[in-house]
Design a protein around this motif. Structure first.
Motif, PDB file in Angstrom:
ATOM      1  N   SER A 248      19.381 -24.272  38.557  1.00 38.74           N
ATOM      2  CA  SER A 248      20.288 -25.007  39.436  1.00 38.74           C
ATOM      3  C   SER A 248      19.722 -24.951  40.853  1.00 38.74           C
ATOM      4  O   SER A 248      19.996 -24.015  41.609  1.00 38.74           O
ATOM      5  CB  SER A 248      21.696 -24.401  39.391  1.00 38.74           C
ATOM      6  OG  SER A 248      22.552 -25.093  40.275  1.00 38.74           O
ATOM      7  N   TRP A 250      20.253 -26.672  43.635  1.00 33.85           N
ATOM      8  CA  TRP A 250      21.162 -26.693  44.771  1.00 33.85           C
ATOM      9  C   TRP A 250      22.001 -25.424  44.849  1.00 33.85           C
ATOM     10  O   TRP A 250      22.382 -24.994  45.949  1.00 33.85           O
ATOM     11  CB  TRP A 250      22.048 -27.934  44.716  1.00 33.85           C
ATOM     12  CG  TRP A 250      21.266 -29.183  44.937  1.00 33.85           C
ATOM     13  CD1 TRP A 250      21.024 -30.184  44.051  1.00 33.85           C
ATOM     14  CD2 TRP A 250      20.568 -29.550  46.141  1.00 33.85           C
ATOM     15  NE1 TRP A 250      20.234 -31.153  44.610  1.00 33.85           N
ATOM     16  CE2 TRP A 250      19.941 -30.798  45.900  1.00 33.85           C
ATOM     17  CE3 TRP A 250      20.421 -28.945  47.390  1.00 33.85           C
ATOM     18  CZ2 TRP A 250      19.172 -31.449  46.869  1.00 33.85           C
ATOM     19  CZ3 TRP A 250      19.658 -29.594  48.361  1.00 33.85           C
ATOM     20  CH2 TRP A 250      19.051 -30.820  48.105  1.00 33.85           C
ATOM     21  N   THR A 251      22.278 -24.809  43.714  1.00 36.34           N
ATOM     22  CA  THR A 251      22.989 -23.528  43.759  1.00 36.34           C
ATOM     23  C   THR A 251      22.150 -22.473  44.453  1.00 36.34           C
ATOM     24  O   THR A 251      22.638 -21.720  45.310  1.00 36.34           O
ATOM     25  CB  THR A 251      23.342 -23.063  42.333  1.00 36.34           C
ATOM     26  OG1 THR A 251      24.231 -24.019  41.727  1.00 36.34           O
ATOM     27  CG2 THR A 251      24.015 -21.698  42.361  1.00 36.34           C
ATOM     28  N   TRP A 253      19.653 -22.907  46.597  1.00 40.77           N
ATOM     29  CA  TRP A 253      19.474 -23.174  48.029  1.00 40.77           C
ATOM     30  C   TRP A 253      20.785 -22.998  48.798  1.00 40.77           C
ATOM     31  O   TRP A 253      20.763 -22.637  49.980  1.00 40.77           O
ATOM     32  CB  TRP A 253      18.883 -24.567  48.230  1.00 40.77           C
ATOM     33  CG  TRP A 253      17.386 -24.551  48.030  1.00 40.77           C
ATOM     34  CD1 TRP A 253      16.700 -23.888  47.058  1.00 40.77           C
ATOM     35  CD2 TRP A 253      16.402 -25.200  48.836  1.00 40.77           C
ATOM     36  NE1 TRP A 253      15.344 -24.095  47.191  1.00 40.77           N
ATOM     37  CE2 TRP A 253      15.122 -24.896  48.272  1.00 40.77           C
ATOM     38  CE3 TRP A 253      16.447 -26.020  49.957  1.00 40.77           C
ATOM     39  CZ2 TRP A 253      13.931 -25.381  48.815  1.00 40.77           C
ATOM     40  CZ3 TRP A 253      15.258 -26.511  50.493  1.00 40.77           C
ATOM     41  CH2 TRP A 253      14.023 -26.191  49.928  1.00 40.77           C
ATOM     42  N   ALA A 254      21.929 -23.245  48.150  1.00 47.28           N
ATOM     43  CA  ALA A 254      23.215 -22.984  48.798  1.00 47.28           C
ATOM     44  C   ALA A 254      23.411 -21.482  49.016  1.00 47.28           C
ATOM     45  O   ALA A 254      23.901 -21.044  50.061  1.00 47.28           O
ATOM     46  CB  ALA A 254      24.365 -23.559  47.962  1.00 47.28           C
ATOM     47  N   VAL A 309      13.936 -34.382  44.959  1.00 47.67           N
ATOM     48  CA  VAL A 309      13.632 -33.203  45.772  1.00 47.67           C
ATOM     49  C   VAL A 309      12.206 -32.723  45.507  1.00 47.67           C
ATOM     50  O   VAL A 309      11.446 -32.402  46.425  1.00 47.67           O
ATOM     51  CB  VAL A 309      14.639 -32.072  45.487  1.00 47.67           C
ATOM     52  CG1 VAL A 309      14.239 -30.802  46.223  1.00 47.67           C
ATOM     53  CG2 VAL A 309      16.041 -32.495  45.877  1.00 47.67           C
TER      54      VAL A 309
END
Length: 419
Positions: A248, A250-251, A253-254, A309
């Motif tokens: 994941s 985006w998880t 990087w969040a 990305v």
């Protein structure tokens, strides 16, 4: 800061070709370092959220160290996993030295000769900086070269890595046991944090042990742990969980953004040059490790394609800029100091964005010239010292077939990806 391993050739260079998305991370890390130095020189650091974030963009150094741990450590780990001989220390060190030292020496000589404030530099100052030992005597760095402390730390990691890898792999046992190796890397990181707490508890004057390698061992160990996980059996619990999380993008990087936000708080200590408490110093190191690992993990462990990305992080613009990122790191501070001298500005003045943009563009331009005129031509000498000892002939087995298949994913004549 970290010079690309791709131009090194051999097993170390092939590692970077397998993960093109790391090019974009390298560019982001170099840009973060430029921005934090521009913020410091323009006194942009303050109490606002943006000011605190700019002050903490020195996290780019941690990202570079995680990248070094992964990219340089992975060939040693892969050799253990496949039962092949490890890369020769002599060949590895020759390629690393050939990659980083010529441009580094140019940056040092240019700063010492051209920047005002270095007119009275002694022979000792020249020797200290040219030999990358300026962080060990507590004396002031030359003007325009204060940022090169991290090169001293990185080079000490380069020198230690072949023997560190051999020791860790021996502790892990004769057979390939990645969980034991991961446990050893955790112990290494903990030892680094004990060192961090100890040096700030002792409050040593006149020396700079907070810049030495032990202070940053956790960041290098984090990168090496990613290397182990990238080569581990995906059916083992540790590797499976890591890959599930890393899938994941985006998880991850969040979570990295959340760790960075927490590092911008007083939990990680003061923003300026004031000394942190031992707890704050350890907390900052831990949070920076989290940022670095979470940024890199989805690019080396993720099971899913990154789509748009991935195209941005591994595309041609990112490759070109990443090729120059090492030079940008080296030359941006001499460019910044020279800019202030030309404009007649005193330190800690000037508009932030003007200084940041001119420094980035100027540093990139100088980096490009150095790359074309020096860094690229000296690559022809890398084969003077073999990267690998001749391997005795043996019957190919399943492990050999798998290794050959992995390496065949990168063409032998692939262009280098970053700097």
């Amino acid at each position: 800061m970290t010079a690309s391993v791709a131009p090194d050739g051999g097993a170390v260079g092939r590692t970077e070709h397998e993960f093109p998305g790391l090019d974009g991370v390298r560019v982001l890390a170099a840009t973060a370092v430029v921005l934090t130095h521009a913020a410091f020189w323009t006194t942009a650091g303050g109490s606002t959220v943006a000011d605190r974030a700019l002050a903490r963009l020195d996290v780019g150094v941690a990202v570079f160290f995680v990248l070094s741990g992964f990219l340089l450590g992975r060939p040693f780990v892969r050799a253990a996993a496949s039962g092949r001989p490890r890369p020769r220390a002599a060949g590895y060190l020759w390629r690393r030295g050939l990659r980083i030292l010529p441009a580094y020496w140019v940056a040092v000589v240019a700063a010492l000769l051209l920047l005002p404030g270095n007119e009275e530099a002694t022979v000792g100052d020249w020797v200290r900086h040219l030999l990358l030992v300026q962080i060990y005597d507590g004396r002031p760095d030359a003007v325009g070269l204060t940022h090169l402390w991290s090169m001293c730390t990185e080079v000490s990691f380069y020198l230690l890595l072949p023997w560190l890898a051999a020791g860790l792999l021996r502790l892990a046992g004769r057979t390939w046991r990645p969980d034991r190796l991961l446990a050893a890397l955790v112990v290494l990181a903990l030892a680094g944090w004990v060192w961090v707490a100890g040096i700030w508890l002792l409050d040593l004057d006149g020396v700079t042990p907070h810049l030495w390698l032990p202070t940053h061992l956790a960041w290098f160990a984090g990168g090496m742990a990613l290397a182990v996980l990238s080569l581990g059996d995906p059916d083992r619990t540790t590797a499976r969980v890591a890959r599930d999380v890393a899938s994941s993008f985006w998880t991850c990087w969040a979570l990295a953004a959340a760790a960075f936000w927490l590092a911008c708080s007083p939990v990680a200590g003061p923003l300026g040059l004031e000394d942190p408490t031992p707890a704050q110093a350890v907390a900052k190191s831990m949070l920076y490790l989290a940022v670095g690992v979470l940024l890199v993990a989805p690019l080396v462990l993720g099971r899913r394609p990154l789509g748009a990305v991935g195209s941005v992080l591994g595309g041609r613009p990112a490759r070109v800029l990443a090729e120059l990122s090492y030079g940008l790191f080296l030359f941006h501070m001499p460019v910044l100091v020279g800019l202030y001298h030309l404009l007649g500005w005193p330190p800690f003045s000037g508009p932030f964005w003007f200084v940041a943009i001119v420094t980035w563009l100027g540093g990139t331009a100088v980096a490009g010239a150095c790359y074309l005129l020096l860094e690229k031509p000296v690559r022809r000498w890398r084969s003077l010292v073999p990267a690998q000892a001749p391997e005795p002939a043996r019957r190919a087995g399943p492990a050999d077939d798998a290794g050959a298949q992995t390496e065949s994913t990168t063409p032998a004549n692939a262009v280098s990806t970053s700097s």
